[in-house]
Design a protein around this motif. Structure first.
Motif, mmCIF file in Angstrom:
data_model
loop_
_atom_site.group_PDB
_atom_site.id
_atom_site.type_symbol
_atom_site.label_atom_id
_atom_site.label_comp_id
_atom_site.label_asym_id
_atom_site.label_seq_id
_atom_site.Cartn_x
_atom_site.Cartn_y
_atom_site.Cartn_z
ATOM 1 N N ILE A 17 0.834 -1.210 0.000
ATOM 2 C CA ILE A 17 0.000 0.000 0.000
ATOM 3 C C ILE A 17 0.870 1.261 0.000
ATOM 4 N N ARG A 18 2.057 1.169 -0.578
ATOM 5 C CA ARG A 18 2.961 2.314 -0.566
ATOM 6 C C ARG A 18 2.316 3.560 -1.173
ATOM 7 N N GLN A 19 1.446 3.375 -2.167
ATOM 8 C CA GLN A 19 0.809 4.532 -2.798
ATOM 9 C C GLN A 19 -0.220 5.181 -1.879
ATOM 10 N N ARG A 20 -0.645 4.481 -0.824
ATOM 11 C CA ARG A 20 -1.618 5.037 0.129
ATOM 12 C C ARG A 20 -0.952 5.776 1.286
ATOM 13 N N ILE A 21 0.376 5.655 1.395
ATOM 14 C CA ILE A 21 1.110 6.184 2.541
ATOM 15 C C ILE A 21 1.624 7.589 2.246
ATOM 16 N N ILE A 22 1.569 8.452 3.251
ATOM 17 C CA ILE A 22 2.095 9.808 3.126
ATOM 18 C C ILE A 22 3.579 9.755 2.772
ATOM 19 N N LYS A 23 4.079 10.755 2.065
ATOM 20 C CA LYS A 23 5.494 10.804 1.703
ATOM 21 C C LYS A 23 6.321 10.962 2.969
ATOM 22 N N LEU A 24 7.184 9.986 3.218
ATOM 23 C CA LEU A 24 7.899 9.919 4.491
ATOM 24 C C LEU A 24 9.287 10.548 4.404
ATOM 25 N N TYR A 76 -2.429 3.513 9.338
ATOM 26 C CA TYR A 76 -1.354 4.169 8.588
ATOM 27 C C TYR A 76 -1.670 5.641 8.373
ATOM 28 N N SER A 77 -0.640 6.385 7.944
ATOM 29 C CA SER A 77 -0.753 7.818 7.670
ATOM 30 C C SER A 77 -1.058 8.008 6.188
ATOM 31 N N VAL A 78 -2.076 8.796 5.909
ATOM 32 C CA VAL A 78 -2.688 8.825 4.590
ATOM 33 C C VAL A 78 -1.928 9.719 3.604
ATOM 34 N N ALA A 79 -1.710 9.194 2.394
ATOM 35 C CA ALA A 79 -1.067 9.967 1.328
ATOM 36 C C ALA A 79 -1.864 11.233 1.024
ATOM 37 N N GLY A 80 -1.141 12.319 0.773
ATOM 38 C CA GLY A 80 -1.782 13.577 0.399
ATOM 39 C C GLY A 80 -2.381 14.350 1.552
ATOM 40 N N SER A 81 -2.152 13.867 2.806
ATOM 41 C CA SER A 81 -2.774 14.549 3.958
ATOM 42 C C SER A 81 -1.814 15.485 4.680
ATOM 43 N N GLN A 82 -0.653 15.764 4.099
ATOM 44 C CA GLN A 82 0.344 16.601 4.765
ATOM 45 C C GLN A 82 -0.195 18.008 5.032
ATOM 46 N N GLY A 83 -0.066 18.445 6.295
ATOM 47 C CA GLY A 83 -0.441 19.799 6.678
ATOM 48 C C GLY A 83 0.755 20.550 7.222
ATOM 49 N N PRO A 84 0.554 21.792 7.682
ATOM 50 C CA PRO A 84 1.674 22.630 8.139
ATOM 51 C C PRO A 84 2.131 22.331 9.559
ATOM 52 N N GLY A 85 1.364 21.525 10.313
ATOM 53 C CA GLY A 85 1.706 21.279 11.715
ATOM 54 C C GLY A 85 0.971 22.219 12.641
#
Length: 475
Positions: A57-64, A95-104
């Motif tokens: 599911i690497r494509q489902r995971i947030i960019k690490l 798991y942590s979702v791909a495309g969900s990156q926020g500013p913190g």
């Protein structure tokens, strides 16, 4: 306690960071296979010398690692097989979702926060603007292994918005043999010192151990993204009970059969002083619907039998402290209590740890810890000195030569009385060569008669393919 010596047998190597090590019997199969989940989103299975890919599911995971110099604590952090997996094919992922990156949730680096006991503003921070000020979204999903051998996502159980990239838990999904429910450990949300005190707030999902009744179907395919229990639809609230609060970062909950009971073991990664392991047998979980109702009525829910690990007021056996160097003597450290009032408020309510081991330990037969990465009861006979005891792994030994780095295995006896216990270091006879060997995960087979250790050559998930999974065997 006797000196136990073990060796390591490599099972799979050159993999990405191994976060979960578990065994299961595939539907229609006859052997128990080892499943290895990696932080980047792969799940391998191993049996009879054959290695296969169970799920990718690497494509489902947030960019690490992109925003933190290669280091990260997000990704695939939880895998659990339903107790009836052999018959129904159900398993669960966190798991942590791909495309969900926020500013913190705070400006600056994720580990920059430290409270100042002289500045009350730093002791009472609030997480504001949560819908835009967050780091990422974690999801807990139910999957099924179809009759054609292909896994498929069935439904989402929870979507949780997280303030920082760290403290998402690891080995965060396990099934309770007592209740048959899925148990989720969430971590306090990250940064350091739990800036918003999420772990002690009854409404916050962060810093809790939560039972999920997966037998109840909510008919909500994609639940809303939330941070608090009262933001969940009632049909989802009704599937949840809370076992414990006051967790900082928990590497799973483990169960050990003891006569007619199960002893529960919970590790809690420390801040700057100690790493801790807690144990309990009896507990009284609180239904989330009761917690929400109490909050609406502005009343205190009945917490008799409810487990509280004490964080953020307590770090294991010690009041949480800020450590600074002493100007008069650089070899000494000054410790200042971080949250004095909270330490008092939780001092009686909290569960005392079974063991706290130290980041600095002058005793010659001990070690200075870095981070607890796994706790596992051992019920086998192959390593007699460990039979019936509890093994734990630490990321890296602090004292001595730092190059190459080595992790540590140790064990504690099951206590016969309620008191703070000590531990014994396990001597590991294995030549890792010139490469660093961080102990990043610990697991066991179904009846806890075999132990598995995940080792990585770096602390950075972005340093790919540096992992090996070993079986821990007698020397």
């Amino acid at each position: 306690m006797i000196q136990v010596k073990v060796s390591l047998r490599p099972i799979i190597s050159k993999i990405n960071m191994p976060t979960v090590l578990k065994t299961a019997i595939l539907p229609g199969d006859s052997i128990e296979r080892l499943f290895v989940a990696t932080q980047v989103g792969e799940i391998f299975y191993i049996g009879n010398g054959v290695i296969g890919t169970f799920l990718d599911i690497r494509q489902r995971i947030i960019k690490l690692g992109a925003s933190s110099g290669g280091y990260d604590e997000r990704g695939l952090v939880g895998l659990a097989f339903h107790p009836d997996f052999y018959y129904n094919g159900l398993f669960y992922l966190h798991y942590s979702v791909a495309g969900s990156q926020g500013p913190g949730a705070l400006t600056g680096t994720f580990e920059s926060f430290k409270p100042n006991p002289c500045d009350t503003d730093t002791l009472n921070l609030k997480w504001l603007n949560r819908e835009i000020q967050y780091d990422h979204i974690d999801t807990v999903e139910e999957w099924v292994l179809n009759s054609n051998g292909q896994p498929q996502r069935r439904r989402t159980l929870l979507n949780i918005r997280r303030p920082f990239l760290n403290h998402n838990g690891v080995n965060s999904l396990n099934f309770s043999p007592e209740t048959g429910k899925l148990v989720l450990t969430t971590g306090d949300g990250g940064s350091g010192y739990d800036p918003f005190n999420l772990s002690q707030n009854d409404m916050e999902i962060a810093g809790k151990i939560i039972e999920i009744d997966v037998a109840k179907h909510t008919f909500i395919d994609n639940p809303p993204v939330v941070t608090r229990f009262n933001e969940l639809p009632v049909s989802i609230q009704e599937t949840l009970t809370v076992i414990a609060k006051g967790g900082r970062n928990i590497p799973g909950i483990l169960f050990q059969r003891f006569y007619n009971y199960y002893i529960k073991y919970v590790g809690n990664v420390g801040q700057d002083l100690v790493e801790s392991i807690f144990s309990f047998i009896h507990y009284k979980p609180i239904p989330v619907t009761q917690l929400v109702q109490a909050a609406l009525m502005n009343s205190e829910p009945d917490q008799e039998g409810f487990i509280n690990f004490g964080w953020r007021g307590w770090e294991g056996a010690f009041p949480t402290s800020i450590i600074t160097g002493c100007s008069a003597n650089p070899s000494l450290d000054e410790k200042t209590v971080s949250y004095y009032n909270e330490a008092i408020e939780t001092s009686v309510r909290r569960l005392q740890p079974l063991i706290s081991y130290f980041h600095k330990d002058p005793r010659s037969d001990k070690f200075g810890g870095t981070a607890l990465t796994g706790v596992q009861p051992y019920m086998g006979n192959g390593i007699p000195g460990l039979t019936g005891n509890v093994v734990f792994a630490d990321l890296a030994r602090k004292e001595g030569s730092h190059h190459p780095v080595r992790g540590v295995l140790a064990y504690i006896r099951v206590p016969k009385e309620c008191k703070l216990n000590d531990f014994s270091v396990i001597k590991v006879d294995y030549n890792f060569g010139p490469q660093s060997a961080y102990y990043v995960s610990l697991g066991a087979n179904l009846n806890q008669s075999r132990l598995y250790l995940g080792v990585y050559g770096s602390t950075k998930v972005a340093d790919a393919h540096q992992g090996t999974v070993f079986e821990i065997i007698p020397q």
